[in-house]
Design an enzyme around this catalytic site. Sequence first.
Site, short mmCIF file in Angstrom:
data_model
loop_
_atom_site.label_atom_id
_atom_site.label_comp_id
_atom_site.label_asym_id
_atom_site.label_seq_id
_atom_site.Cartn_x
_atom_site.Cartn_y
_atom_site.Cartn_z
CE1 TYR A 254 -66.42 -22.96 -100.04
CE2 TYR A 254 -68.76 -23.22 -100.53
CZ TYR A 254 -67.49 -23.77 -100.37
OH TYR A 254 -67.32 -25.12 -100.55
CE LYS B 200 -64.61 -24.71 -102.81
NZ LYS B 200 -63.66 -25.84 -102.93
N GLY C 244 -60.36 -34.83 -94.47
CA GLY C 244 -61.75 -34.40 -94.62
C GLY C 244 -62.67 -35.51 -95.08
CB THR D 269 -65.72 -25.83 -96.75
OG1 THR D 269 -65.41 -26.46 -95.49
CG2 THR D 269 -64.83 -26.42 -97.83
#
Length: 305
Positions: free
Chosen positions: A131, A135, A10, A69
């Site tokens: 999301y 997190k 990434g 993500t």
Amino acid sequence: MKAIVIGGSGQIGGWLLRHLADRGHDAVGTFATVAYPGLYPLKASDREAAVAWVRQERPQVVFYPAGFTWVDGCEHDPATARASNLDEPLNLARVTADLGGRFVYFSTDYVFRGTNGPDSEESPPDPPNVYGLAKLDAERAIARELGDRALIARTSWVYGPERQGKNFAYQVIRRLIAGEPVMVPSDQRSSPSYGPDVALAVIRLIEDGHSGLFHVAGPEVLSRPDFAKAIAEGFGLDPSPIASKPTAELGQGAPRPLQGGLLTPRLNAVLPGLMRPVSLSIDDFLRRLNLGEAWSDPRVAPGLG
């Protein structure tokens, strides 16, 4: 320092590996789906195998910039969002701590509602989407279980040279070069953060023995249209095809923070001036492209560069 980078294919993972090597550290990176030379195949979802491999490597620090993500995808698949962004990193955080190592978790400005940003480390989180909630829950679980062996790095709108060439800057540049319109949200503001700087800042925090929560983001808060125009102008492209609409008209699947961005008082206190503004970052982006140091060149058609 012996380091592992989970998600070395990434954009942040790639720069972590490069900076670690440049600074004389012994580092190995992994990939789950996108293979690159020198990376070890590892799926964090195969939890027993992942733990066994980390035990075998016996790292002093594990960097975890991996995860699910795709914000809209997380909204539609909360179970995968939580598994990828919470359960899997927590699994490896526990084994890292058991080995006496430190664990670095990368989080997001999406832990904030984004109604009165930019936000500091002291601002109360209030995630607007699946999301951000996954997190935030991961931040809290890792901090609770690892204490001062954990470093949590929140960042936002990461861009710059990367292997896969997927970030916002690549999208803008490629569409403009192709003569295509660029539509961006008119009402979203946040802190563009240059990937090489994000990676270097986190490594330096670890080298200096820091732990806890740090915002690691660029020094400016820009709107999406202004950010896109800065990219275009920095690359010598005509910004006139860049247009904008309110987020509500774009059909995005998950709510977004609108007035977002991250303040970085803790980082500024220990590493002042490390995070560069957009203009200087784009200059560096171009320099690396021209020197062949940037993996994927957005000015070249995919498959030709």
